[in-house]
Design a protein around this motif. Structure first.
Motif, PDB file in Angstrom:
ATOM      1  N   SER A  40      15.919  -6.537  16.848  1.00 34.16           N
ATOM      2  CA  SER A  40      14.580  -6.624  16.554  1.00 34.16           C
ATOM      3  C   SER A  40      14.501  -5.139  16.627  1.00 34.16           C
ATOM      4  CB  SER A  40      13.719  -7.192  17.803  1.00 34.16           C
ATOM      5  OG  SER A  40      13.880  -6.462  18.776  1.00 34.16           O
ATOM      6  N   LYS A  41      14.827  -4.276  17.244  1.00 34.88           N
ATOM      7  CA  LYS A  41      14.786  -2.748  17.207  1.00 34.88           C
ATOM      8  C   LYS A  41      15.496  -2.073  15.812  1.00 34.88           C
ATOM      9  CE  LYS A  41      16.536  -1.944  21.519  1.00 34.88           C
ATOM     10  NZ  LYS A  41      17.030  -1.475  22.757  1.00 34.88           N
ATOM     11  N   ARG A  42      16.426  -2.954  15.568  1.00 36.52           N
ATOM     12  CA  ARG A  42      17.209  -2.407  14.338  1.00 36.52           C
ATOM     13  C   ARG A  42      16.308  -2.858  12.919  1.00 36.52           C
ATOM     14  NH1 ARG A  42      21.755  -4.835  15.274  1.00 36.52           N
ATOM     15  NH2 ARG A  42      21.285  -6.780  13.983  1.00 36.52           N
ATOM     16  N   GLN A  43      15.701  -4.107  13.311  1.00 32.79           N
ATOM     17  CA  GLN A  43      14.748  -4.443  11.957  1.00 32.79           C
ATOM     18  C   GLN A  43      13.515  -3.731  11.983  1.00 32.79           C
ATOM     19  OE1 GLN A  43      14.292  -8.564  12.931  1.00 32.79           O
ATOM     20  NE2 GLN A  43      16.379  -9.304  11.550  1.00 32.79           N
ATOM     21  N   MET A  44      13.019  -2.868  13.052  1.00 34.52           N
ATOM     22  CA  MET A  44      11.832  -2.148  12.923  1.00 34.52           C
ATOM     23  C   MET A  44      12.108  -0.831  12.494  1.00 34.52           C
ATOM     24  SD  MET A  44       9.991  -2.856  16.793  1.00 34.52           S
ATOM     25  CE  MET A  44      10.750  -4.258  17.766  1.00 34.52           C
ATOM     26  N   ARG A  45      13.452  -0.452  12.123  1.00 33.64           N
ATOM     27  CA  ARG A  45      13.617   0.644  11.603  1.00 33.64           C
ATOM     28  C   ARG A  45      13.030   0.938  10.067  1.00 33.64           C
ATOM     29  NH1 ARG A  45      19.885   0.943  12.438  1.00 33.64           N
ATOM     30  NH2 ARG A  45      20.021   1.017  14.478  1.00 33.64           N
ATOM     31  N   GLY A  46      12.846   2.156   9.722  1.00 33.28           N
ATOM     32  CA  GLY A  46      12.474   2.503   8.317  1.00 33.28           C
ATOM     33  C   GLY A  46      11.214   2.136   8.000  1.00 33.28           C
ATOM     34  N   SER A  47      10.674   2.058   6.708  1.00 32.01           N
ATOM     35  CA  SER A  47       9.349   1.849   6.356  1.00 32.01           C
ATOM     36  C   SER A  47       9.206   0.678   5.339  1.00 32.01           C
ATOM     37  CB  SER A  47       8.733   3.095   5.585  1.00 32.01           C
ATOM     38  OG  SER A  47       9.550   3.214   4.468  1.00 32.01           O
ATOM     39  N   GLU A  48       8.075   0.343   5.247  1.00 31.89           N
ATOM     40  CA  GLU A  48       7.633  -1.026   4.286  1.00 31.89           C
ATOM     41  C   GLU A  48       6.543  -0.879   3.629  1.00 31.89           C
ATOM     42  OE1 GLU A  48       6.573  -4.534   7.000  1.00 31.89           O
ATOM     43  OE2 GLU A  48       8.600  -5.367   6.265  1.00 31.89           O
ATOM     44  N   VAL A  49       6.447  -1.616   2.532  1.00 26.88           N
ATOM     45  CA  VAL A  49       5.475  -1.468   1.657  1.00 26.88           C
ATOM     46  C   VAL A  49       4.128  -2.341   2.148  1.00 26.88           C
ATOM     47  CG1 VAL A  49       4.471  -2.089  -0.534  1.00 26.88           C
ATOM     48  CG2 VAL A  49       6.692  -1.136  -0.392  1.00 26.88           C
ATOM     49  N   VAL A  50       2.905  -1.721   2.222  1.00 23.57           N
ATOM     50  CA  VAL A  50       1.798  -2.434   2.569  1.00 23.57           C
ATOM     51  C   VAL A  50       1.551  -3.504   1.941  1.00 23.57           C
ATOM     52  CG1 VAL A  50      -0.747  -1.775   2.905  1.00 23.57           C
ATOM     53  CG2 VAL A  50       1.016  -0.158   3.430  1.00 23.57           C
ATOM     54  N   ASN A  51       0.918  -4.587   2.657  1.00 27.43           N
ATOM     55  CA  ASN A  51       0.599  -5.887   1.646  1.00 27.43           C
ATOM     56  C   ASN A  51      -0.301  -5.475   0.948  1.00 27.43           C
ATOM     57  OD1 ASN A  51      -0.936  -8.422   1.468  1.00 27.43           O
ATOM     58  ND2 ASN A  51       0.520  -9.062   3.225  1.00 27.43           N
ATOM     59  N   PRO A  52      -0.161  -6.424  -0.188  1.00 21.84           N
ATOM     60  CA  PRO A  52      -1.170  -5.873  -1.451  1.00 21.84           C
ATOM     61  C   PRO A  52      -2.706  -6.360  -1.190  1.00 21.84           C
ATOM     62  CG  PRO A  52       0.525  -7.076  -2.153  1.00 21.84           C
ATOM     63  CD  PRO A  52       0.780  -7.158  -0.778  1.00 21.84           C
ATOM     64  N   ALA A  53      -3.107  -7.049  -0.366  1.00 18.73           N
ATOM     65  CA  ALA A  53      -4.461  -7.339   0.260  1.00 18.73           C
ATOM     66  C   ALA A  53      -5.124  -6.210   0.861  1.00 18.73           C
ATOM     67  CB  ALA A  53      -4.397  -8.621   1.211  1.00 18.73           C
ATOM     68  N   ASP A  54      -4.254  -5.411   1.396  1.00 21.69           N
ATOM     69  CA  ASP A  54      -4.653  -4.173   2.227  1.00 21.69           C
ATOM     70  C   ASP A  54      -4.815  -2.843   1.331  1.00 21.69           C
ATOM     71  OD1 ASP A  54      -4.986  -5.435   4.607  1.00 21.69           O
ATOM     72  OD2 ASP A  54      -2.946  -5.313   4.862  1.00 21.69           O
ATOM     73  N   ALA A  55      -4.110  -2.680   0.217  1.00 19.70           N
ATOM     74  CA  ALA A  55      -3.920  -1.795  -0.706  1.00 19.70           C
ATOM     75  C   ALA A  55      -5.300  -1.041  -1.238  1.00 19.70           C
ATOM     76  CB  ALA A  55      -3.143  -1.979  -1.894  1.00 19.70           C
ATOM     77  N   PRO A  56      -6.597  -1.940  -1.673  1.00 25.73           N
ATOM     78  CA  PRO A  56      -7.456  -1.727  -2.060  1.00 25.73           C
ATOM     79  C   PRO A  56      -8.246  -0.681  -1.005  1.00 25.73           C
ATOM     80  CG  PRO A  56      -7.298  -3.899  -2.927  1.00 25.73           C
ATOM     81  CD  PRO A  56      -6.210  -3.351  -1.652  1.00 25.73           C
ATOM     82  N   ARG A  57      -8.360  -1.187   0.298  1.00 26.08           N
ATOM     83  CA  ARG A  57      -8.713  -0.382   1.253  1.00 26.08           C
ATOM     84  C   ARG A  57      -8.145   0.879   1.694  1.00 26.08           C
ATOM     85  NH1 ARG A  57      -8.678  -3.408   6.741  1.00 26.08           N
ATOM     86  NH2 ARG A  57      -7.772  -4.944   5.309  1.00 26.08           N
ATOM     87  N   LEU A  58      -6.877   1.105   1.253  1.00 26.77           N
ATOM     88  CA  LEU A  58      -6.125   2.236   1.625  1.00 26.77           C
ATOM     89  C   LEU A  58      -6.579   3.362   0.441  1.00 26.77           C
ATOM     90  CD1 LEU A  58      -2.649   1.059   2.867  1.00 26.77           C
ATOM     91  CD2 LEU A  58      -4.475   2.659   4.164  1.00 26.77           C
ATOM     92  N   LYS A  59      -6.900   2.591  -0.889  1.00 30.66           N
ATOM     93  CA  LYS A  59      -7.210   3.519  -1.844  1.00 30.66           C
ATOM     94  C   LYS A  59      -8.327   4.064  -1.697  1.00 30.66           C
ATOM     95  CE  LYS A  59      -4.833   1.529  -5.740  1.00 30.66           C
ATOM     96  NZ  LYS A  59      -4.784   0.429  -6.504  1.00 30.66           N
ATOM     97  N   LYS A  60      -9.470   3.476  -1.056  1.00 31.50           N
ATOM     98  CA  LYS A  60     -10.720   4.358  -0.771  1.00 31.50           C
ATOM     99  C   LYS A  60     -10.428   5.117   0.457  1.00 31.50           C
ATOM    100  CE  LYS A  60     -13.575   0.552  -1.924  1.00 31.50           C
ATOM    101  NZ  LYS A  60     -14.603  -0.761  -1.510  1.00 31.50           N
ATOM    102  N   MET A  61      -9.609   5.046   1.395  1.00 30.36           N
ATOM    103  CA  MET A  61      -9.418   5.762   2.454  1.00 30.36           C
ATOM    104  C   MET A  61      -8.338   6.915   2.096  1.00 30.36           C
ATOM    105  SD  MET A  61      -8.265   3.529   5.631  1.00 30.36           S
ATOM    106  CE  MET A  61      -9.348   2.467   6.465  1.00 30.36           C
ATOM    107  N   LEU A  62      -7.769   6.975   1.035  1.00 30.24           N
ATOM    108  CA  LEU A  62      -6.645   8.054   0.478  1.00 30.24           C
ATOM    109  C   LEU A  62      -6.843   8.310  -1.013  1.00 30.24           C
ATOM    110  CD1 LEU A  62      -3.595   6.764   2.448  1.00 30.24           C
ATOM    111  CD2 LEU A  62      -4.927   8.568   3.385  1.00 30.24           C
ATOM    112  N   PRO A  63      -8.197   9.123  -1.325  1.00 31.69           N
ATOM    113  CA  PRO A  63      -8.674   8.985  -2.748  1.00 31.69           C
ATOM    114  C   PRO A  63      -7.652  10.176  -3.419  1.00 31.69           C
ATOM    115  CG  PRO A  63     -10.027  10.162  -1.231  1.00 31.69           C
ATOM    116  CD  PRO A  63      -9.214   9.395  -0.344  1.00 31.69           C
ATOM    117  N   TYR A  64      -7.022  11.035  -2.783  1.00 38.27           N
ATOM    118  CA  TYR A  64      -6.286  11.902  -3.320  1.00 38.27           C
ATOM    119  C   TYR A  64      -4.812  12.003  -3.307  1.00 38.27           C
ATOM    120  CZ  TYR A  64     -11.165  13.474  -3.837  1.00 38.27           C
ATOM    121  OH  TYR A  64     -12.365  13.701  -3.873  1.00 38.27           O
ATOM    122  N   ASP A  65      -4.451  10.955  -2.649  1.00 36.82           N
ATOM    123  CA  ASP A  65      -2.900  10.873  -2.396  1.00 36.82           C
ATOM    124  C   ASP A  65      -2.097  10.431  -3.865  1.00 36.82           C
ATOM    125  OD1 ASP A  65      -2.966  11.873  -0.011  1.00 36.82           O
ATOM    126  OD2 ASP A  65      -2.174   9.956   1.142  1.00 36.82           O
TER     127      ASP A  65
END
Length: 65
Positions: A40-65
């Motif tokens: 489980s610790k090995r599988q928690m390594r690295g990064s993952e792409v955010v779920n597409p359902a949450d992406a529009p909310r993040l676009k509003k939070m991070l407008p200049y990224d």
């Protein structure tokens, strides 16, 4: 036009990729790691792409990224 403020909490947790997707780090790897399995610790390594359902909310939070 007024500028939009970046949500600083989101800016610390998410990064935008070149294609416009957001990446996040995996959860549950901060403490009490002795009770978690090696697998489980090995599988928690690295990064993952955010779920597409949450992406529009993040676009509003991070407008200049």
């Amino acid at each position: 036009m007024p500028k939009i403020k970046t949500h600083r909490g989101a800016a610390k947790r998410f990064k935008k990729t070149a294609t416009g997707k957001f990446t996040r780090s995996k959860a549950f790897k901060r403490h009490i790691l002795t009770s978690k399995t090696t697998k489980s610790k090995r599988q928690m390594r690295g990064s993952e792409v955010v779920n597409p359902a949450d992406a529009p909310r993040l676009k509003k939070m991070l407008p200049y990224d």
